[in-house]
Enzyme design. Structure first.
Site, mmCIF file in Angstrom:
data_model
loop_
_atom_site.group_PDB
_atom_site.id
_atom_site.type_symbol
_atom_site.label_atom_id
_atom_site.label_comp_id
_atom_site.label_asym_id
_atom_site.label_seq_id
_atom_site.Cartn_x
_atom_site.Cartn_y
_atom_site.Cartn_z
ATOM 1 N N TRP A 167 39.402 -46.333 26.274
ATOM 2 C CA TRP A 167 39.741 -45.846 27.394
ATOM 3 C C TRP A 167 41.376 -44.984 27.385
ATOM 4 C CZ3 TRP A 167 36.013 -44.325 30.467
ATOM 5 C CH2 TRP A 167 34.877 -45.179 30.291
ATOM 6 N N ASP A 239 46.208 -48.150 33.682
ATOM 7 C CA ASP A 239 44.935 -48.113 33.957
ATOM 8 C C ASP A 239 44.641 -49.786 33.951
ATOM 9 O OD1 ASP A 239 42.190 -48.402 34.262
ATOM 10 O OD2 ASP A 239 41.792 -46.978 32.690
ATOM 11 N N LYS A 263 34.687 -53.825 38.583
ATOM 12 C CA LYS A 263 34.632 -54.731 37.511
ATOM 13 C C LYS A 263 35.086 -55.889 38.025
ATOM 14 C CE LYS A 263 35.727 -51.244 33.882
ATOM 15 N NZ LYS A 263 34.427 -51.130 33.438
#
Length: 428
Positions: A167, A239, A263
């Protein structure tokens, strides 16, 4: 066929809790990793009929008989108490005569929902008035572009990135379109199994910001502490999609925290951005209106129709986290769950293997492999029959991955561990 192992007993009859016992009872954490103490904030005094029932007052077993243990990386498991509350309000929300899905986002009913969601999130993370909280759309991936567009004056501006997994690597590639990113450390050569030594980092003093991914969902690498940015503006951007609200975080150390909700705090469709106020209003001229933080801040996240129902669900999750005692208590539970899973892997004699350096193993996403890789498909198939699903690892790395977010009860991890031991006894 090999005789059933002693672990099969627990597998067939996982821990059951009475209606007098919360499925989120605090777990002792002796010998657990140490985290700097952060005071759990008191909820803001907002009185309304929106409060969830106390968990101990709801007669739920560790997991309803018709529900599986969902180890998916996202969209992921949600607290059953939250789902039950949403179910009870689906058709008519608190006397309004309509569902949240039918409300005008500019009406007083939805405004009360989004305002309380923000208030509860501020309580959970002790977010000061120096920061704006935004509820946006487009996933964290959209923020890969929005951040350089808002923090850099032009494509020539330099920024620093730490690449600890897939990511953060994607974030760099997207940023290249709008700024000049420097990868000052990458774990790619070691297959993304560690984080860097902060003292050895060669940060650029002219960089507009330093970017990290706090928890790599695919590779299972998590920062246990954070680097200090040495750029002139001292801006750290993170992030936090896959560990957002899983533990206390000192928000004041960051310029921007962003996270996809799907999530740990809600369904897919909501992206949360926490941004320091002094960083707003500097977007490049080419910035699309929907990526301009000032537009959203000035309009209270209501510039256009937001993901109303998703925000409502996030609000229920925030309220539930507060009811559990805040993120200090939530972290204790997460440490305990991760501890028993990693111990099972480490004590398997190599039958199961975790590739991640122990000091940075994620509490949320646990990737592992089998010594006999030809057994992996059978492992996933048998686990599914036992109502444990979504254990297959990401297609880019293979193996298995158990995502054990806040909403995964201890009973789910205990059942997985019992299955793993039984599987090893039969196939080892």
């Amino acid at each position: 066929m090999a005789a059933a192992s002693p672990h099969l007993v627990l597998l067939q009859n996982p821990t059951k809790l009475t209606s007098k016992t919360s499925i989120f009872t605090s777990i002792p954490t002796r010998n657990a990793p140490h985290f700097p103490p952060i005071r759990s904030p008191k909820p803001l005094s907002i009185t309304s009929s929106t409060q969830l029932q106390d968990r101990s007052a709801i007669a739920l077993s560790a997991q309803s008989s018709d529900r599986v243990f969902n180890f998916a990386a996202g969209p992921a498991i949600l607290p059953e108490v939250v789902l039950r509350k949403a179910e009870s309000e689906l058709v008519t929300w608190r006397g309004s005569g309509m569902s949240v899905m039918e409300m005008s986002h500019r009406g007083k009913e939805f405004r009360s929902i989004i305002e309380k969601a923000e208030s509860d999130l501020r309580s959970l993370l002790s977010i000061s008035s120096d920061y704006v909280v935004l509820f946006l759309q487009g996933g964290a991936t959209t923020q890969f572009a929005a951040i350089p567009l808002n923090l850099c004056e032009s494509g020539d501006d330099e920024v620093d990135y730490l690449v600890t997994g897939s990511w953060s690597d994607k974030a760099v590639k997207e940023a290249q379109k709008f700024c000049t990113p420097n990868v000052i450390w990458s774990g790619k050569s070691e297959k993304y199994t560690k984080t860097p030594d902060f003292d050895s980092l060669e940060q650029n003093s002219n960089a507009k910001y330093l970017h990290i991914c706090a928890n790599e969902t695919i590779h299972g690498v998590e920062f246990k502490n954070y680097p200090v940015p040495k750029n002139k503006a001292e801006i750290l951007v993170a992030d936090m999609s896959s560990n957002f609200c899983s533990k206390p975080v000192d928000v004041s150390k960051f310029g921007i925290i962003y996270a996809g909700a799907q999530k740990n705090v809600g369904p897919s469709g909501v992206t949360i951005v926490i941004i320091r106020k002094d960083l707003i209003g500097k977007a490049q001229g080419i910035t699309p209106v929907m990526l301009d933080y000032k537009i959203h801040a000035d309009n209270g996240s209501l510039y256009n129709t937001p993901p109303c129902y998703g925000i409502y669900m996030c609000g229920l999750v925030f309220e539930d986290l507060l009811n559990q005692g805040g993120l200090v208590e939530v972290e204790k539970k997460n440490i305990r769950k991760a501890q028993i899973l990693y111990e099972t892997i480490d004590k398997s004699g190599g039958f199961y293997r975790s590739p991640v350096e122990k000091s940075v193993r994620s509490l949320m996403n646990v990737p592992f492999t089998l010594e006999k890789s030809e057994l992996e498909e059978e492992f996933i198939k048998e686990a599914s029959k036992e109502k444990m699903v979504q254990l297959k690892g990401h297609r880019s790395v293979g193996g298995m991955r158990a995502s054990i977010y806040n909403a995964m009860p201890l009973a789910g991890v205990e059942k997985l561990v019992a299955f793993m031991k039984d599987f090893q006894a039969r196939h080892g």
